[in-house]
Write an enzyme that holds these catalytic residues in place. Structure first.
Site, PDB file in Angstrom:
ATOM      1  N   TYR A  96     -11.795   7.458 -12.825  1.00 14.61           N
ATOM      2  CA  TYR A  96     -12.004   6.172 -12.141  1.00 14.61           C
ATOM      3  C   TYR A  96     -12.624   5.162 -13.100  1.00 14.61           C
ATOM      4  CZ  TYR A  96     -13.670   2.970  -8.440  1.00 14.61           C
ATOM      5  OH  TYR A  96     -13.920   1.873  -7.639  1.00 14.61           O
ATOM      6  N   ASP A 142       0.847  -1.208   0.000  1.00 13.19           N
ATOM      7  CA  ASP A 142       0.000   0.000   0.000  1.00 13.19           C
ATOM      8  C   ASP A 142       0.879   1.253   0.000  1.00 13.19           C
ATOM      9  OD1 ASP A 142      -3.261   0.015   1.028  1.00 13.19           O
ATOM     10  OD2 ASP A 142      -2.225   1.910   0.777  1.00 13.19           O
ATOM     11  N   ASP A 170       4.154   2.114  -4.229  1.00  8.60           N
ATOM     12  CA  ASP A 170       3.133   2.692  -5.101  1.00  8.60           C
ATOM     13  C   ASP A 170       3.065   1.841  -6.364  1.00  8.60           C
ATOM     14  OD1 ASP A 170       1.813   4.323  -7.056  1.00  8.60           O
ATOM     15  OD2 ASP A 170       2.126   6.023  -5.698  1.00  8.60           O
ATOM     16  N   PHE A 209      -2.420   6.101   0.533  1.00 12.86           N
ATOM     17  CA  PHE A 209      -3.148   7.292   0.075  1.00 12.86           C
ATOM     18  C   PHE A 209      -4.499   7.380   0.792  1.00 12.86           C
ATOM     19  CE2 PHE A 209      -6.026   9.154  -3.328  1.00 12.86           C
ATOM     20  CZ  PHE A 209      -5.850  10.446  -2.856  1.00 12.86           C
TER      21      PHE A 209
HETATM   22  P1  NAD Z   1      -9.877   2.188  -0.083  1.00  8.42           P
HETATM   23  O1  NAD Z   1      -9.652   3.563  -0.576  1.00  8.42           O
HETATM   24  O2  NAD Z   1     -10.185   1.977   1.353  1.00  8.42           O
HETATM   25  O3  NAD Z   1      -8.664   1.231  -0.447  1.00  8.42           O
HETATM   26  C1  NAD Z   1      -7.805   1.434  -1.528  1.00  8.42           C
HETATM   27  C2  NAD Z   1      -6.385   1.180  -1.055  1.00  8.42           C
HETATM   28  O4  NAD Z   1      -5.473   1.339  -2.159  1.00  8.42           O
HETATM   29  C3  NAD Z   1      -5.946   2.162   0.030  1.00  8.42           C
HETATM   30  O5  NAD Z   1      -5.333   1.482   1.093  1.00  8.42           O
HETATM   31  C4  NAD Z   1      -4.970   3.078  -0.713  1.00  8.42           C
HETATM   32  O6  NAD Z   1      -4.009   3.658   0.140  1.00  8.42           O
HETATM   33  C5  NAD Z   1      -4.378   2.123  -1.719  1.00  8.42           C
HETATM   34  N1  NAD Z   1      -3.807   2.795  -2.891  1.00  8.42           N
HETATM   35  C6  NAD Z   1      -4.369   3.786  -3.640  1.00  8.42           C
HETATM   36  N2  NAD Z   1      -3.536   4.142  -4.627  1.00  8.42           N
HETATM   37  C7  NAD Z   1      -2.438   3.350  -4.522  1.00  8.42           C
HETATM   38  C8  NAD Z   1      -1.224   3.254  -5.250  1.00  8.42           C
HETATM   39  N3  NAD Z   1      -0.980   4.047  -6.307  1.00  8.42           N
HETATM   40  N4  NAD Z   1      -0.311   2.333  -4.856  1.00  8.42           N
HETATM   41  C9  NAD Z   1      -0.536   1.540  -3.775  1.00  8.42           C
HETATM   42  N5  NAD Z   1      -1.654   1.600  -3.052  1.00  8.42           N
HETATM   43  C10 NAD Z   1      -2.601   2.492  -3.418  1.00  8.42           C
HETATM   44  O7  NAD Z   1     -11.063   1.592  -0.994  1.00  8.42           O
HETATM   45  P2  NAD Z   1     -11.818   0.187  -0.932  1.00  8.42           P
HETATM   46  O8  NAD Z   1     -13.255   0.464  -0.797  1.00  8.42           O
HETATM   47  O9  NAD Z   1     -11.152  -0.709   0.037  1.00  8.42           O
HETATM   48  O10 NAD Z   1     -11.593  -0.344  -2.414  1.00  8.42           O
HETATM   49  C11 NAD Z   1     -10.654  -1.378  -2.716  1.00  8.42           C
HETATM   50  C12 NAD Z   1     -10.750  -1.724  -4.198  1.00  8.42           C
HETATM   51  O11 NAD Z   1     -12.062  -2.206  -4.504  1.00  8.42           O
HETATM   52  C13 NAD Z   1     -10.498  -0.534  -5.127  1.00  8.42           C
HETATM   53  O12 NAD Z   1      -9.763  -0.976  -6.245  1.00  8.42           O
HETATM   54  C14 NAD Z   1     -11.888  -0.124  -5.548  1.00  8.42           C
HETATM   55  O13 NAD Z   1     -11.881   0.493  -6.806  1.00  8.42           O
HETATM   56  C15 NAD Z   1     -12.607  -1.463  -5.573  1.00  8.42           C
HETATM   57  N6  NAD Z   1     -14.050  -1.267  -5.387  1.00  8.42           N
HETATM   58  C16 NAD Z   1     -14.549  -0.951  -4.150  1.00  8.42           C
HETATM   59  C17 NAD Z   1     -15.912  -0.725  -4.005  1.00  8.42           C
HETATM   60  C18 NAD Z   1     -16.522  -0.377  -2.678  1.00  8.42           C
HETATM   61  O14 NAD Z   1     -17.724  -0.121  -2.625  1.00  8.42           O
HETATM   62  N7  NAD Z   1     -15.802  -0.387  -1.590  1.00  8.42           N
HETATM   63  C19 NAD Z   1     -16.762  -0.825  -5.121  1.00  8.42           C
HETATM   64  C20 NAD Z   1     -16.201  -1.128  -6.352  1.00  8.42           C
HETATM   65  C21 NAD Z   1     -14.846  -1.366  -6.468  1.00  8.42           C
END
Ligand code: NAD
Ligand code: UDP
Length: 312
Positions: free
Chosen positions: A145, A33, A58, A36
């Site tokens: 996105y 992670d 990253d 961010f």
């Molecule tokens: P979140 O924001 O809590 O988690 C995303 C994680 O990715 C965070 O820990 C962030 O620090 C990390 N991150 C972001 N950019 C990064 C980078 N460049 N390098 C390394 N780490 C990075 O969101 P979430 O709800 O846990 O979502 C997780 C995944 O599931 C995402 O890909 C999101 O698009 C997908 N998703 C989630 C939902 C939902 O409702 N929660 C719905 C559809 C898709």
């Protein structure tokens, strides 16, 4: 057998639950992670397990590690966060996919992409089956996105077709639960935090737009079941709860469950906000023998308990 598993975005909301489950099933888990939107706090309780490692990295930069499976979740997911730096968001989806697919190819790992119902945009077909190509604005506020995730799906498909990489694509619908960030701006966390603080509940538009909310444990089940399908199954497969609610109904439910004195106020609807969303989960039922089991009321009750503690 103990598998070595990389979870990108592992310190985020969904990622932390996934790491926890994979460890409890006896695997070795690497949580990658850049913090961010995720936080160390989400996974600190796992650090006493010697088979758990945290890596600050990253995904827009290449990364090499010997693993058997990769879950690629790194990407901000809340509209407020992914619109904060839209160029970085699309880079994360596209370059992150290229780097993780390159890694999967090199070490012969299976790789699962956390895609999204946003690939359907503002849908003209309801509920949304995987065969629907979507209605997405390529130059709107959500495009960084939506189009990033669509391009990532294309990259997954092409690495599979061209290089035989073992891929799985899950299209995740709105998911909620403990460890959502209190300030991440998504509707469930916003409403619960507002209700617990007796602040106004901010409904955007008239609140007649719909979403279908899935509790995080159901999602984690669906993701692991997808990863464990045989190599011929690539998806995409919808993972979501078909229970559909208007945003106003959600606001009323949160007020009821928290016993809050909050009033509902109406604010402008953000541009390109999808008017309706509900997964068709026939494929998941058939191919994964999966369907969600946690009702909105039960999931909200657990999530409210988490936020009561988190914002104290
Ligand atoms: P979140 O924001 O809590 O988690 C995303 C994680 O990715 C965070 O820990 C962030 O620090 C990390 N991150 C972001 N950019 C990064 C980078 N460049 N390098 C390394 N780490 C990075 O969101 P979430 O709800 O846990 O979502 C997780 C995944 O599931 C995402 O890909 C999101 O698009 C997908 N998703 C989630 C939902 C939902 O409702 N929660 C719905 C559809 C898709
Ligand atoms: N929403 C709302 N009030 C809020 C936050 C969100 O009415 O405080 C609405 C938003 O306009 C959208 C729905 O709730 O129609 C879901 O928003 P969220 O940001 O959680 O996810 P997404 O739009 O990506 O599904």
């Amino acid at each position: 057998m103990k598998k070595r598993i990389l979870v990108t975005g592992g310190a985020g909301f969904v990622g932390s639950h996934l790491c926890e489950r994979l460890l409890s099933e006896g695997n070795e888990v690497y949580c990658l992670d850049n913090y961010f939107t995720g936080q160390k706090q989400n996974v600190v309780h796992l650090t006493s397990n010697p088979y758990f490692e945290i890596i600050r990295h990253d995904v827009i930069n290449p990364f090499l590690i010997e693993v058997d499976e990769i879950y690629n979740l790194a990407c901000p997911a809340s509209p407020v966060h992914y619109q904060y730096n839209p160029i970085k968001t699309i880079k994360t989806s596209v370059m992150g996919a290229i780097n993780m697919l390159g890694l999967a190819k090199r070490v012969n790992a299976k790789i699962l992409q956390a895609s999204t119902s946003e690939v359907y945009g503002n849908p003209m077909v309801h509920p949304q089956p995987e065969s629907y190509w979507g209605n997405v604005n390529p130059i709107g506020e959500r495009s960084c996105y939506d189009e990033g995730k669509r391009a990532a799906e294309t990259l997954f498909r092409d690495y599979h077709a061209q290089n035989d990489v073992k891929i799985k694509i899950v299209r995740i619908f709105n998911t909620y639960g403990p460890r959502m960030h209190p300030n991440d701006g998504r509707v469930v966390s916003n409403f619960i935090v507002q209700a617990l603080q007796n602040h106004d509940i901010t409904v955007y538009g008239q609140g007649d737009q719909t979403r279908s909310f899935q509790y995080v444990d159901d999602l984690v089940d669906g993701m692991i079941k997808t990863m464990n399908t045989d190599d011929s199954f690539t998806g995409p497969v919808n993972i979501g709860n078909p229970g559909e609610f208007t945003i106003l109904e959600l606001a009323e439910k949160v007020i009821e469950l928290t016993g809050s004195k909050s009033k509902i106020v109406y604010q402008p609807l953000p541009s390109d906000d999808p008017l309706m969303r509900k997964p068709d989960i026939s494929l998941a039922k058939k191919a994964l023998d999966w369907e969600p089991t946690i009702k909105l009321e039960d999931g909200l009750t657990k999530t409210i308990a988490f936020f009561k503690d988190a914002i104290k």
